[in-house]
Write an enzyme that holds these catalytic residues in place. Structure first.
Site, PDB file in Angstrom:
ATOM      1  N   ALA A  51       0.769  -1.299  -0.079  1.00 52.59           N
ATOM      2  CA  ALA A  51       0.132   0.164  -0.072  1.00 52.59           C
ATOM      3  C   ALA A  51       0.740   1.290   0.097  1.00 52.59           C
ATOM      4  CB  ALA A  51      -0.847  -0.005   1.220  1.00 52.59           C
ATOM      5  N   THR A  88      10.619   0.396  -4.611  1.00 50.75           N
ATOM      6  CA  THR A  88      11.095   0.839  -6.107  1.00 50.75           C
ATOM      7  C   THR A  88      12.440   1.207  -5.980  1.00 50.75           C
ATOM      8  OG1 THR A  88      10.730   2.785  -7.318  1.00 50.75           O
ATOM      9  CG2 THR A  88      10.517   3.039  -5.070  1.00 50.75           C
ATOM     10  N   TYR A 148       7.838  11.209  -3.999  1.00 50.93           N
ATOM     11  CA  TYR A 148       7.721   9.856  -3.836  1.00 50.93           C
ATOM     12  C   TYR A 148       8.793   8.886  -3.786  1.00 50.93           C
ATOM     13  CZ  TYR A 148       6.878   4.943  -5.995  1.00 50.93           C
ATOM     14  OH  TYR A 148       6.992   3.704  -5.894  1.00 50.93           O
ATOM     15  N   LYS A 160       9.648   6.714  -0.208  1.00 53.73           N
ATOM     16  CA  LYS A 160       9.730   5.099  -0.272  1.00 53.73           C
ATOM     17  C   LYS A 160      11.278   4.818   0.589  1.00 53.73           C
ATOM     18  CE  LYS A 160       7.788   2.348  -1.813  1.00 53.73           C
ATOM     19  NZ  LYS A 160       6.503   1.312  -1.458  1.00 53.73           N
ATOM     20  N   ASN A 179       6.819  -1.153 -13.522  1.00 48.75           N
ATOM     21  CA  ASN A 179       6.186  -2.179 -13.876  1.00 48.75           C
ATOM     22  C   ASN A 179       5.057  -1.956 -15.062  1.00 48.75           C
ATOM     23  OD1 ASN A 179       5.333  -4.486 -11.137  1.00 48.75           O
ATOM     24  ND2 ASN A 179       7.354  -3.388 -11.398  1.00 48.75           N
ATOM     25  N   PRO A 183       1.086  13.080 -24.107  1.00 47.23           N
ATOM     26  CA  PRO A 183       2.042  14.102 -23.684  1.00 47.23           C
ATOM     27  C   PRO A 183       3.595  13.491 -23.408  1.00 47.23           C
ATOM     28  CG  PRO A 183       0.573  13.427 -21.811  1.00 47.23           C
ATOM     29  CD  PRO A 183       0.104  12.664 -23.314  1.00 47.23           C
ATOM     30  N   ARG A 198       8.876  17.130 -16.605  1.00 50.16           N
ATOM     31  CA  ARG A 198       8.596  16.960 -15.108  1.00 50.16           C
ATOM     32  C   ARG A 198       9.622  17.614 -14.272  1.00 50.16           C
ATOM     33  NH1 ARG A 198       8.162  10.662 -13.524  1.00 50.16           N
ATOM     34  NH2 ARG A 198       5.952  10.871 -13.899  1.00 50.16           N
ATOM     35  N   GLY A 217      12.550  17.975 -11.735  1.00 56.61           N
ATOM     36  CA  GLY A 217      13.456  17.056 -11.220  1.00 56.61           C
ATOM     37  C   GLY A 217      13.452  15.479 -11.939  1.00 56.61           C
ATOM     38  N   TYR A 233     -18.690  -0.155   1.014  1.00 57.86           N
ATOM     39  CA  TYR A 233     -17.653  -0.022   2.323  1.00 57.86           C
ATOM     40  C   TYR A 233     -17.603   1.325   2.980  1.00 57.86           C
ATOM     41  CZ  TYR A 233     -15.998  -4.218   0.438  1.00 57.86           C
ATOM     42  OH  TYR A 233     -16.154  -5.564  -0.287  1.00 57.86           O
TER      43      TYR A 233
END
Ligand code: NAD
Ligand code: TYD
Length: 347
Positions: free
Chosen positions: A83, A130, A155, A159, A185, A210, A286, A288, A346
């Protein structure tokens, strides 16, 4: 009977891992814990949801009390933790969300594993990570397990932080961790914000494609089912406290990959050759943007005997076919329809 908690099992990679474990190990009890964010979707697991050894729990790993109560109630033997918030562009527009889900969420799980598991309990806390934690390569070289961490996006920094915390809990508290760091992946059930499904979706709808910057950035692509197979191998045969790099020996410049996808799609959609390439639009790079990722996966190959099972050509063809055969899935995830449906179911 082994009770395994798989977090993020309704997402892209997690759904493939849940499917593999539920089908291959009928004697394991699999619990899929997922918050069902925009990226998580129970439709991804329709084919196995009725299996006796499968259970779904909706919940948020950032909620410490919830995580603690869940573990107390179920006494899981092991955790396979996937997750996370997973998209670099979203981490640039909203870094804080990544700190909560990826760092605080991981620490909550580590804390409860630390407090509940005995030292000789044969437990495993497997953190799925990753290759982006290693930073960005130039034209030469590969990421090895010993490459120093150098994350450059919110991100990858989140991680990297959760990898460090997992290792710290092993060294300090003997929480029996394993980590794997995998390359990009591709495959079925990936939310169409990531490069390959985004391009397939846009080509279908004749929308512009793009390309960030000049499209020179390089990624090493691995079929998601091969990643799930690698996770199976590391979970069962990897050594406690160790890290394994997983990759496809399959480097592509973004623009070359987009050209290939355009050509495959022209053929599949019976469009005149070159039609889809006309949709390519070069856009602002993008911030960096890491130039190149490439993995040395010789450790998992030599020590655990894992290698990718199919070629990129085979995997990409299967992937394109899946998205073309599942247009409704694409429409529902992009419109938020599944999210609405499952959040009503839920509460
Ligand atoms: P994804 O975004 O498709 O799925 C993530 C899942 O986690 C979703 O189902 C989402 O609902 C769930 N989730 C998010 N926040 C949660 C929370 N707070 N509590 C409970 N559930 C939550 O991601 P993915 O591409 O399948 O990646 C899965 C894991 O693999 C991530 O940890 C990612 O860092 C790692 N990884 C991904 C890639 C890749 O190419 N996609 C490569 C290497 C490693
Ligand atoms: P992405 O799928 O977001 O994965 P990551 O950033 O984690 O590697 O992007 C893969 C590559 O494709 C990356 O170099 C950024 C680039 N890219 C584009 O050029 N256009 C796009 O619309 C997207 C989503 C990505």
């Amino acid at each position: 009977m082994s009770k395994i908690l798989i977090t993020g099992g309704a997402g892209f990679i997690g759904s493939h891992v849940v499917r593999l474990f539920v089908n291959k190990y009928p004697h394991y009890e699999i619990y899929n814990l997922d918050k069902l964010t925009y990226a998580g979707n129970l439709e991804n697991l329709k084919d196995i949801e009725a299996s006796e050894n499968y259970n779904f729990i909706k919940g948020d790993i950032v909620d410490q009390d919830f995580v603690q109560e869940l573990f107390q109630a179920h006494k899981f033997d092991s955790v396979i933790h996937l997750a996370a918030e997973s998209h670099v562009d979203r981490s640039i527009s909203n870094p804080t969300e990544f700190i909560f889900a990826n760092i605080v969420g991981t620490v909550n799980l580590l804390n409860v594993a630390k407090s509940i598991w005995d030292e000789d309990g044969n437990n495993i806390f497997y953190h799925v990570s990753t290759d982006e934690v290693y930073g960005s390569l130039g034209n030469e070289g590969l990421f090895e397990e010993t490459t120093p961490y150098d994350p450059r996006s919110p991100y990858s920094a989140s991680k990297a932080s959760s990898d460090h915390l997992a290792r710290a809990y092993w060294h300090t508290f003997n929480v029996p961790i394993k980590i794997s760091n995998c390359s990009n992946n591709y495959g079925s059930h990936q939310f169409p914000e990531k490069l390959i499904p985004l391009m397939i979706n846009n080509i279908q709808h004749n929308k512009s494609l793009p390309v960030y910057g000049a499209g020179e950035n390089v990624r090493d692509w691995l079929w998601v089912v091969d990643h799930a197979r690698a996770i199976d191998v590391v979970f069962h045969n990897g050594k406690i406290g160790e890290t394994y790099n997983i990759g496809g020996h399959n480097e592509w410049k973004n623009l070359d990959l987009i050209h290939l996808l355009c050509d495959i799609m022209d053929e599949k959609l019976a469009r005149e050759e070159g039609t889809s390439r006309e949709l390519i639009t070069f856009v602002k790079d993008r911030a960096g943007h890491d130039m190149r990722y490439a993995i040395d996966s010789s450790k998992i190959e030599k020590e655990l005997g894992w290698i990718p099972s199919i070629t990129f050509e085979q995997g990409l063809e299967q992937t394109v076919d899946w998205y073309l055969e599942n247009k409704e899935w694409l429409d529902r995830v992009t419109s938020g329809a599944y999210q609405e449906y499952y959040s009503a179911q839920y509460q």
